[in-house]
Write a protein that holds these residues in place. Structure first.
Motif, PDB file in Angstrom:
ATOM      1  N   UNK A  29       0.844  -1.194   0.000  1.00 51.69           N
ATOM      2  CA  UNK A  29       0.000   0.000   0.000  1.00 51.69           C
ATOM      3  C   UNK A  29       0.881   1.245   0.000  1.00 51.69           C
ATOM      4  N   UNK A  30       0.518   2.199  -0.868  1.00 54.66           N
ATOM      5  CA  UNK A  30       1.172   3.498  -0.900  1.00 54.66           C
ATOM      6  C   UNK A  30       0.178   4.535  -0.380  1.00 54.66           C
ATOM      7  N   UNK A  31       0.691   5.662   0.058  1.00 50.88           N
ATOM      8  CA  UNK A  31      -0.180   6.721   0.580  1.00 50.88           C
ATOM      9  C   UNK A  31      -1.116   7.271  -0.496  1.00 50.88           C
ATOM     10  N   UNK A  32      -0.626   7.315  -1.749  1.00 47.34           N
ATOM     11  CA  UNK A  32      -1.413   7.873  -2.845  1.00 47.34           C
ATOM     12  C   UNK A  32      -1.321   6.901  -4.006  1.00 47.34           C
ATOM     13  N   UNK A  33      -2.450   6.254  -4.305  1.00 47.40           N
ATOM     14  CA  UNK A  33      -2.349   5.206  -5.317  1.00 47.40           C
ATOM     15  C   UNK A  33      -3.631   5.007  -6.099  1.00 47.40           C
ATOM     16  N   UNK A  34      -3.430   4.483  -7.310  1.00 47.02           N
ATOM     17  CA  UNK A  34      -4.510   4.009  -8.165  1.00 47.02           C
ATOM     18  C   UNK A  34      -4.457   2.492  -8.069  1.00 47.02           C
ATOM     19  N   UNK A  35      -5.604   1.874  -7.801  1.00 52.45           N
ATOM     20  CA  UNK A  35      -5.644   0.426  -7.596  1.00 52.45           C
ATOM     21  C   UNK A  35      -6.665  -0.216  -8.527  1.00 52.45           C
TER      22      UNK A  35
END
Length: 147
Positions: free
Chosen positions: A1-7
């Motif tokens: 998991x990243x703090x700001x991401x597109x999943x």
């Protein structure tokens, strides 16, 4: 998991709430945006999201920086899902922690509005009676215009 991401997989909001939680935080706000079934009287079957991922993640991080500058002491995590989403599924999650609740609420609202302004994510609504790519989601449809 990243703090700001597109999943591309379903979003677990608790991961983002846990990410921003820290001892100095007196408040954590968690916003989840879901696919709804009805929009202005038209039944939605599902939504399809696309994004220019590198730029989208960069813009999500920019929003996080804006929040930290405007509301000192905050920590933010944002994820937006792309692909086909069914009714009820989470499209976006925004978690903000802050020493005080007002800042957390205001920062969270700021984040969703800025996502709609800045982030290159496009939504296609698939209805019972047709489809349409939705552009600026902040603009109110004109009288008689399809949502």
């Amino acid at each position: 998991m990243k703090a700001y991401e597109i999943v591309t997989e379903p979003i677990n909001p608790q991961l983002y709430a846990d990410y921003v939680l820290r001892p100095e935080a007196g408040a954590v706000t968690l916003f989840t945006g879901h696919v709804r079934e009805w929009t202005r009287g038209i039944r939605t079957l599902y939504l399809a999201y696309e994004a220019y991922i590198p730029m989208a993640e960069k813009m999500l991080a920019k929003i996080g920086t804006e929040i930290e500058e405007k509301w000192p002491g905050t920590k933010t995590a944002i994820a937006h899902r792309i692909g086909e989403l069914k009714i009820g599924e989470i499209a976006v999650v925004i978690a903000v922690s802050s020493p005080h609740r007002r800042d957390a609420y205001e920062a969270n609202e700021h984040a969703i509005e800025r996502i709609k302004e800045l982030v290159p994510i496009w939504k296609k609504e698939i209805w019972e009676n047709g489809t349409e790519w939705i552009g600026d989601q902040r603009r109110k449809p004109e009288e008689g215009e399809t949502p």
